[in-house]
Design a protein around this motif. Structure first.
Motif, PDB file in Angstrom:
ATOM      1  N   VAL A 164       0.916  -1.137   0.087  1.00 21.77           N
ATOM      2  CA  VAL A 164      -0.001  -0.072   0.102  1.00 21.77           C
ATOM      3  C   VAL A 164       0.924   1.117   0.028  1.00 21.77           C
ATOM      4  O   VAL A 164       1.456   1.505   0.812  1.00 21.77           O
ATOM      5  CB  VAL A 164      -0.790  -0.063   1.260  1.00 21.77           C
ATOM      6  N   PRO A 165       0.861   1.859  -1.010  1.00 21.90           N
ATOM      7  CA  PRO A 165       1.586   3.274  -1.132  1.00 21.90           C
ATOM      8  C   PRO A 165       1.083   4.263  -0.222  1.00 21.90           C
ATOM      9  O   PRO A 165      -0.075   4.172  -0.079  1.00 21.90           O
ATOM     10  CB  PRO A 165       1.850   3.489  -2.500  1.00 21.90           C
ATOM     11  N   PRO A 166       1.640   5.693   0.023  1.00 21.42           N
ATOM     12  CA  PRO A 166       0.844   6.464   0.462  1.00 21.42           C
ATOM     13  C   PRO A 166      -0.191   6.844  -0.220  1.00 21.42           C
ATOM     14  O   PRO A 166      -0.422   7.125  -1.339  1.00 21.42           O
ATOM     15  CB  PRO A 166       1.930   7.784   0.434  1.00 21.42           C
ATOM     16  N   MET A 167      -1.380   7.273   0.551  1.00 25.51           N
ATOM     17  CA  MET A 167      -2.629   7.751   0.084  1.00 25.51           C
ATOM     18  C   MET A 167      -3.263   8.764   1.031  1.00 25.51           C
ATOM     19  O   MET A 167      -2.744   8.485   2.283  1.00 25.51           O
ATOM     20  CB  MET A 167      -3.722   6.331   0.143  1.00 25.51           C
ATOM     21  N   PRO A 168      -4.049   9.670   0.625  1.00 27.25           N
ATOM     22  CA  PRO A 168      -4.544  10.573   1.573  1.00 27.25           C
ATOM     23  C   PRO A 168      -5.571  10.127   2.516  1.00 27.25           C
ATOM     24  O   PRO A 168      -6.903  10.576   2.536  1.00 27.25           O
ATOM     25  CB  PRO A 168      -5.167  11.697   0.590  1.00 27.25           C
ATOM     26  N   SER A 169      -5.055   9.314   3.393  1.00 28.04           N
ATOM     27  CA  SER A 169      -6.145   8.865   4.526  1.00 28.04           C
ATOM     28  C   SER A 169      -5.475   8.453   5.814  1.00 28.04           C
ATOM     29  O   SER A 169      -4.243   8.230   5.772  1.00 28.04           O
ATOM     30  CB  SER A 169      -6.574   7.628   3.983  1.00 28.04           C
TER      31      SER A 169
END
Length: 276
Positions: free
Chosen positions: A33-38
């Motif tokens: 899982v890469p960086p995500m806005p959560s």
């Protein structure tokens, strides 16, 4: 694996993108899982889940209960059990702040057991949800816990961060930070300090993550991919800029990522992709 999610009713929808259930047999046991806005809350109602940081100096962790995760600025890895039963919350980047009484910087790039932040809450959630078979009923339990934990008065600076963060979300990170400060009538240092307090990272970093999310969700792996066009659409300077960001966030080049997606079609939309 089945995903059932919904946007909660007000006022939770100001802070939460969705609450959801994951159940069943995963097509891929280990995903990246890469960086995500959560930011995230997970409550595990099944067998243990193992997490790895892409920083190899950080030990892996095994969770039989629940854990919080703030905004991540690097990729991490999840290994699911053979059968999954998990409920979770996708908070907006700033959305975890009114539910957890600790600085967001302490949750950035970390997983923290639920009981370290919500004392004695995990047993109550698990007892209430453990025997429920309906995803809707399980999600109601989680929403009720969130409502009971929502701070009555927003912390200082949260309204500012929420407004500026909403502009970054709507524009997919394209609004310059200078424009955010001008519109809010505050200095860049003040806005950055409030973002660090409520999100854990600066608005510039949040903008990068929103921009990357737009890029990665636009990739249609089965067909030909015009990376130069995607770079332009997502707001990168050029394809070289896109490639560097891709490597930083996923550990893969765009070509390597595309090959992996084609070998292992995603269960749902990105971000999670199988880890080799």
């Amino acid at each position: 694996m089945d995903y059932v999610g919904r946007v909660p009713a007000p006022p939770l929808d100001r802070y939460v993108d969705d609450v959801y259930c994951l159940t069943g047999v995963p097509d891929h046991r280990r995903v990246t899982v890469p960086p995500m806005p959560s930011a995230h809350l997970f409550v595990n109602l099944g067998a243990p889940v193992r997490l790895w940081d892409s920083d190899l100096s950080v030990p892996s962790a095994v969770f039989t209960g629940g854990w919080f995760m703030g905004v991540w600025t690097r990729r991490f890895h999840v290994e699911y059990p053979a059968r999954v039963r998990l409920v979770g919350v996708h908070f907006k980047p700033w959305g975890i702040s009114p539910f957890v009484d600790r600085p967001a910087t302490e949750l950035r790039d970390r997983w923290v057991p639920v009981d370290a932040a919500w004392q004695r809450s995990l047993d109550r959630i698990c007892d209430a949800a453990g025997d429920l078979e309906s995803p809707a009923a399980t999600l109601r339990v989680l929403e009720e816990e969130l409502r009971s934990r929502l701070a009555r008065a927003p912390s200082r600076g949260l309204d500012l961060v929420q407004h500026a963060g909403g502009q970054l979300a709507t524009s997919h990170g394209a609004v310059p930070v200078g424009a955010l400060t001008d519109a809010a009538g505050v200095s860049g240092n003040h806005l950055a300090a409030q973002f660090k307090s409520h999100v854990g990272v600066t608005p510039k970093r949040v903008a990068r993550i929103y921009r990357f999310a737009r890029l990665i969700l636009a990739v249609e792996a089965p067909g030909p991919v015009d990376w130069a066009e995607l770079a332009h659409t997502a707001g990168y300077f050029d394809q070289a800029h896109l490639s560097k960001e891709f490597k930083d966030f996923t550990g893969l080049t765009p070509t390597e990522y595309l090959a992996l997606r084609r070998r292992f079609p995603a269960d749902q939309a990105f971000p999670p992709v199988p880890a080799e």
